[in-house]
Design a protein around this motif. Structure first.
Motif, PDB file in Angstrom:
ATOM      1  N   ASP A  93       0.503  -1.278   0.325  1.00 16.28           N
ATOM      2  CA  ASP A  93      -0.151   0.042  -0.049  1.00 16.28           C
ATOM      3  C   ASP A  93       0.886   1.165  -0.090  1.00 16.28           C
ATOM      4  OD1 ASP A  93      -2.521  -0.764  -0.269  1.00 16.28           O
ATOM      5  OD2 ASP A  93      -2.925  -1.140   2.419  1.00 16.28           O
ATOM      6  N   LEU A  94       0.753   1.900  -1.009  1.00 15.80           N
ATOM      7  CA  LEU A  94       1.094   3.196  -1.261  1.00 15.80           C
ATOM      8  C   LEU A  94       0.265   4.253  -0.836  1.00 15.80           C
ATOM      9  CD1 LEU A  94       3.676   3.560  -4.549  1.00 15.80           C
ATOM     10  CD2 LEU A  94       4.189   2.033  -1.608  1.00 15.80           C
ATOM     11  N   ILE A  95       0.469   5.539   0.046  1.00 16.61           N
ATOM     12  CA  ILE A  95       0.037   6.737   0.536  1.00 16.61           C
ATOM     13  C   ILE A  95       0.448   7.264  -0.390  1.00 16.61           C
ATOM     14  CG2 ILE A  95      -1.766   7.435   2.480  1.00 16.61           C
ATOM     15  CD1 ILE A  95      -2.125   4.685   2.029  1.00 16.61           C
ATOM     16  N   ASP A  96      -0.079   8.692  -0.645  1.00 11.74           N
ATOM     17  CA  ASP A  96       0.378   9.675  -1.337  1.00 11.74           C
ATOM     18  C   ASP A  96       0.526  10.961  -0.555  1.00 11.74           C
ATOM     19  OD1 ASP A  96       0.304  12.901  -2.629  1.00 11.74           O
ATOM     20  OD2 ASP A  96      -0.477  11.487  -4.180  1.00 11.74           O
ATOM     21  N   PRO A  97       1.500  11.272  -0.810  1.00 19.77           N
ATOM     22  CA  PRO A  97       2.404  12.150   0.960  1.00 19.77           C
ATOM     23  C   PRO A  97       1.611  13.311   1.153  1.00 19.77           C
ATOM     24  CG  PRO A  97       3.666  12.176  -1.345  1.00 19.77           C
ATOM     25  CD  PRO A  97       2.703  10.958  -1.431  1.00 19.77           C
ATOM     26  N   ARG A  98       0.966  13.564  -0.263  1.00 23.88           N
ATOM     27  CA  ARG A  98      -0.619  14.782   0.346  1.00 23.88           C
ATOM     28  C   ARG A  98      -1.480  14.568   1.135  1.00 23.88           C
ATOM     29  NH1 ARG A  98      -1.075  15.590  -6.073  1.00 23.88           N
ATOM     30  NH2 ARG A  98      -0.714  13.520  -6.001  1.00 23.88           N
ATOM     31  N   ARG A 153      -4.921   6.448  -2.709  1.00 28.36           N
ATOM     32  CA  ARG A 153      -3.660   5.195  -2.215  1.00 28.36           C
ATOM     33  C   ARG A 153      -3.312   4.315  -3.476  1.00 28.36           C
ATOM     34  NH1 ARG A 153      -6.343   0.378  -1.104  1.00 28.36           N
ATOM     35  NH2 ARG A 153      -5.385  -1.370  -0.161  1.00 28.36           N
ATOM     36  N   TYR A 154      -2.839   3.633  -3.562  1.00 28.96           N
ATOM     37  CA  TYR A 154      -2.076   3.092  -4.412  1.00 28.96           C
ATOM     38  C   TYR A 154      -1.638   1.451  -4.232  1.00 28.96           C
ATOM     39  CZ  TYR A 154      -1.641   7.947  -5.656  1.00 28.96           C
ATOM     40  OH  TYR A 154      -1.444   9.601  -6.174  1.00 28.96           O
ATOM     41  N   ASP A 155      -2.088   0.970  -4.975  1.00 24.14           N
ATOM     42  CA  ASP A 155      -1.862  -0.545  -4.422  1.00 24.14           C
ATOM     43  C   ASP A 155      -0.920  -1.313  -5.685  1.00 24.14           C
ATOM     44  OD1 ASP A 155      -2.422  -3.588  -3.683  1.00 24.14           O
ATOM     45  OD2 ASP A 155      -4.554  -4.044  -3.964  1.00 24.14           O
ATOM     46  N   THR A 156      -0.026  -1.614  -5.302  1.00 22.55           N
ATOM     47  CA  THR A 156       1.175  -1.904  -5.875  1.00 22.55           C
ATOM     48  C   THR A 156       0.775  -3.645  -5.798  1.00 22.55           C
ATOM     49  OG1 THR A 156       2.938  -1.957  -3.581  1.00 22.55           O
ATOM     50  CG2 THR A 156       2.728  -0.211  -5.530  1.00 22.55           C
ATOM     51  N   GLY A 157       0.549  -4.074  -4.361  1.00 24.55           N
ATOM     52  CA  GLY A 157       0.494  -5.264  -4.728  1.00 24.55           C
ATOM     53  C   GLY A 157      -0.467  -6.383  -5.418  1.00 24.55           C
ATOM     54  N   ASP A 158      -1.412  -5.764  -6.493  1.00 23.42           N
ATOM     55  CA  ASP A 158      -2.310  -5.814  -8.143  1.00 23.42           C
ATOM     56  C   ASP A 158      -1.316  -5.697  -8.603  1.00 23.42           C
ATOM     57  OD1 ASP A 158      -4.787  -6.779  -8.373  1.00 23.42           O
ATOM     58  OD2 ASP A 158      -4.552  -5.372  -9.721  1.00 23.42           O
ATOM     59  N   ARG A 159      -1.481  -6.492  -9.945  1.00 19.49           N
ATOM     60  CA  ARG A 159      -0.012  -5.524 -11.394  1.00 19.49           C
ATOM     61  C   ARG A 159      -1.200  -4.630 -11.515  1.00 19.49           C
ATOM     62  NH1 ARG A 159       0.448 -11.651 -14.177  1.00 19.49           N
ATOM     63  NH2 ARG A 159      -2.783 -11.743 -13.251  1.00 19.49           N
ATOM     64  N   GLY A 160      -2.888  -5.036 -12.368  1.00 16.72           N
ATOM     65  CA  GLY A 160      -2.981  -3.846 -12.873  1.00 16.72           C
ATOM     66  C   GLY A 160      -2.944  -2.828 -12.134  1.00 16.72           C
ATOM     67  N   ASP A 161      -3.360  -2.413 -10.177  1.00 17.02           N
ATOM     68  CA  ASP A 161      -2.955  -0.840 -10.207  1.00 17.02           C
ATOM     69  C   ASP A 161      -1.959  -0.580  -9.613  1.00 17.02           C
ATOM     70  OD1 ASP A 161      -5.598  -1.368  -9.312  1.00 17.02           O
ATOM     71  OD2 ASP A 161      -5.403  -2.072  -7.511  1.00 17.02           O
ATOM     72  N   TYR A 162      -0.365  -1.863  -9.799  1.00 17.70           N
ATOM     73  CA  TYR A 162       0.512  -1.350 -10.330  1.00 17.70           C
ATOM     74  C   TYR A 162       0.863  -0.336 -11.479  1.00 17.70           C
ATOM     75  CZ  TYR A 162       5.700  -2.176 -10.558  1.00 17.70           C
ATOM     76  OH  TYR A 162       6.898  -1.790 -11.459  1.00 17.70           O
ATOM     77  N   LEU A 163       0.055  -0.917 -12.529  1.00 20.28           N
ATOM     78  CA  LEU A 163       0.319  -0.294 -13.643  1.00 20.28           C
ATOM     79  C   LEU A 163      -0.033   1.132 -13.511  1.00 20.28           C
ATOM     80  CD1 LEU A 163       0.162  -2.786 -16.131  1.00 20.28           C
ATOM     81  CD2 LEU A 163       2.467  -1.698 -15.261  1.00 20.28           C
TER      82      LEU A 163
END
Length: 300
Positions: A137-142, A261-271
């Motif tokens: 899970d990447l959370i936008d710093p803003r 929020r960016y979910d990099t654990g899923d291939r589609g969400d990673y892209l």
């Protein structure tokens, strides 16, 4: 009347997963090292912890995860080569990761679930509240989610989880919380948790995302927690115990997150995460957005 609780200074990042959804890329490269634009995903997570004031970071790793340690260490040969070339910009980027935080590492010998990974942190954390950040899970710093969670923990004590409203058909992908409202619009009292329930059995559509601020009482509960769903020791099961009995380690609250929020654990969400973050970069965004518009127009 609220009380003041100990200041949190330590962050734990479980990073022992095998990354099977990204094979074959993760056969020899840890999934946490996959680049999101030009930084590995794990660096975004460490930067988030540091931005929240947590500069003591323990990473729970496993076999084949040595590149994680190397990334946050000094690379004197590379730094020397860049310095000789007079490439100050790239030198600063290389040194940035090694100067971020005080990094520690411990191996999770057996892949026994998130609860077990958190338990591996007990000797380092000791008797202090601490944060847990999942690398997917990447959370936008803003959108400073972790700072808000720390504020709530310092105000009420106990533990705090990050929650996000999801569609009913997605509930089975997450831990799910039963909640009561509080006087604060973005804060709820958690009364129960279920790990990846069927939609019909879910107590709400509030899903737990990968940020936690935990009372150290969770360690003793995890030591006694039997393997649950998937045969793994589930952190959700331990939090359920804390929610049921506040005398053990205080209450459990949830911060309802509505930011980016960016979910990099899923291939589609990673892209999608790469596209979104690249579009927003000052150095890459203008040209990339122009190309993207042309590409989408042509394909449509």
């Amino acid at each position: 009347m609220t009380q003041s609780h100990p200041r949190i200074s330590k962050a734990v990042i479980p990073a022992a997963g095998l990354g099977t959804r990204f094979l074959p890329a993760t056969k020899a490269t840890p999934k946490e090292m996959l680049p999101v634009v030009d930084k590995p995903a794990i660096q975004y997570v460490v930067e988030e912890a540091v931005s929240a004031g947590l500069d003591d970071v323990l990473m729970v790793t496993g076999r084949n995860k040595r590149p994680l340690e190397d990334h946050f260490d000094r690379n004197y040969e590379l730094e020397s080569a860049l310095e000789k070339k007079g490439d100050a910009e790239r030198l600063a980027k290389v040194q940035e990761s090694s100067d971020l935080a005080t990094m520690h590492y411990v191996r999770q010998g057996d892949p026994r679930g998130l609860g077990h990974a958190v338990l591996c942190a007990a000797p380092h954390v000791g008797d202090e509240p601490f944060a847990v950040l999942l690398g997917d899970d990447l959370i936008d710093p803003r959108d400073p989610l972790l700072q808000r969670m720390i504020e709530i923990q310092e105000q009420y004590g106990g533990s705090v989880v990050a929650l996000m409203e999801v569609a009913p058909e997605q509930v089975h992908l997450y831990g799910c919380a039963a909640v009561d409202a509080t006087a604060e619009g973005d804060v709820v009292k958690v009364t129960g948790l279920v790990e990846k329930p069927d939609a019909a059995d879910a107590p709400s559509n509030y899903a737990i995302i990968g940020r936690y601020v935990l009372d150290p009482a969770v360690f003793e509960i995890l030591r006694k927690t039997e393997p649950g769903r998937g045969g793994e020791i589930q952190l959700t099961d331990a939090l359920q115990h804390l929610a049921e009995d506040e005398s053990v380690g205080g209450p459990v609250h949830g911060v309802v997150f509505q930011g980016r929020r960016y979910d990099t654990g899923d291939r589609g969400d990673y892209l999608r995460a790469i596209v979104r973050l690249a579009c927003e970069r000052e150095d890459l965004g203008p040209d990339f957005r122009s190309w993207l518009r042309s590409y989408v127009t042509e394909e449509m």
